[in-house]
Design an enzyme around this catalytic site. Sequence first.
Site, PDB file in Angstrom:
ATOM      1  N   LYS A  70       0.806  -1.222   0.000  1.00  0.00           N
ATOM      2  CA  LYS A  70       0.000   0.000   0.000  1.00  0.00           C
ATOM      3  C   LYS A  70       0.841   1.274   0.000  1.00  0.00           C
ATOM      4  O   LYS A  70       0.495   2.257  -0.654  1.00  0.00           O
ATOM      5  CB  LYS A  70      -0.968   0.001   1.180  1.00  0.00           C
ATOM      6  CG  LYS A  70      -2.123  -0.982   1.006  1.00  0.00           C
ATOM      7  CD  LYS A  70      -3.162  -0.802   2.087  1.00  0.00           C
ATOM      8  CE  LYS A  70      -4.335  -1.729   1.874  1.00  0.00           C
ATOM      9  NZ  LYS A  70      -5.409  -1.519   2.870  1.00  0.00           N
ATOM     10  N   THR A 154       3.122   2.196  20.546  1.00  0.00           N
ATOM     11  CA  THR A 154       4.230   3.148  20.472  1.00  0.00           C
ATOM     12  C   THR A 154       3.622   4.541  20.344  1.00  0.00           C
ATOM     13  O   THR A 154       3.100   4.911  19.286  1.00  0.00           O
ATOM     14  CB  THR A 154       5.136   2.852  19.257  1.00  0.00           C
ATOM     15  OG1 THR A 154       5.570   1.492  19.312  1.00  0.00           O
ATOM     16  CG2 THR A 154       6.342   3.778  19.255  1.00  0.00           C
ATOM     17  N   GLU A 156       4.818   7.451  20.068  1.00  0.00           N
ATOM     18  CA  GLU A 156       5.395   8.342  19.061  1.00  0.00           C
ATOM     19  C   GLU A 156       4.726   8.163  17.693  1.00  0.00           C
ATOM     20  O   GLU A 156       4.562   9.129  16.945  1.00  0.00           O
ATOM     21  CB  GLU A 156       6.908   8.093  18.938  1.00  0.00           C
ATOM     22  CG  GLU A 156       7.724   8.553  20.131  1.00  0.00           C
ATOM     23  CD  GLU A 156       7.623   7.598  21.320  1.00  0.00           C
ATOM     24  OE1 GLU A 156       8.036   7.994  22.431  1.00  0.00           O
ATOM     25  OE2 GLU A 156       7.124   6.461  21.133  1.00  0.00           O
TER      26      GLU A 156
END
EC number: 1.1.1.25
Length: 279
Positions: A70, A154, A156
């Site tokens: 993708k 995560t 971030e």
Amino acid sequence: MIDGHTKLAGVMGWPVEHSRSPLMHNHWCRVNGVNGAYVPLPTHPHGFDQALRGLAAAGFQGVNVTIPHKEAAMLACDELTPTAKRAGAVNTICFVAGRIIGDCTDGTGFCDNLSAHDVAIAGRAMVLGAGGAARAVAAALLDRGCEVVIANRTLERAEALVEALGGGEAVAWYEWPSLLSGCSLLVNATSMGMGGKAGLDWDAALREAAPGLCVTDIVYTPRETPLLLAAQARGLRTVDGLGMLVHQARAGFRAWFGVDPQADRTTFDLLAASLRTDA
């Protein structure tokens, strides 16, 4: 019967044997009287760009792209729709006048699936995950006026997604269950639940859920994922991921074959039977 006038499309992935897209698109060709065929196209990542341009040169109308292509598809396209740019990924490609045009229909397909179940797309939505599917879903919800909260293991990555989308809020993974009391929608846009593997104590995670929360999962194998089963046990409304697969496919079929296919009971029954066979 395939002849010299047959319009061709397909799905590129690695692996791609699991895809239900050929079953669905070829069913739509039959019931709509379209002289078309849709085929699986197993494509190694190292040869993706060359394969894509080869299909365009061979006269294909276009293709779907699935894992792991993708994001690579974005780089290979000559032109991207605004939706694809916002989603940061491509899942539907059209070959038009020698140009490769990429679109992303995941977000629209997700929202169309909710609408088909009479779920209001409004209020605060909790999106789990920060990958390609999560980005497409979050972008579509933001564009429809929802407040979007993104939780990811995560932090971030969730923060980077919020920045890329120019909206929403990122929260640490451990925080999201306690925030469900203020949400109208919970979306699992991770692979947790695929193959029936829970990956999380969903019952415990849903303890703070508001009574009106709608819980939905982009995973559709199985249709009733551990998350959806836990939500149902708590009396919460649920929407499975099979409808997203169907609704996101309609835009591609329209572009390639010139017919707007119906997301009808026959289509769902065909896909559901296929899923049961593989279970």
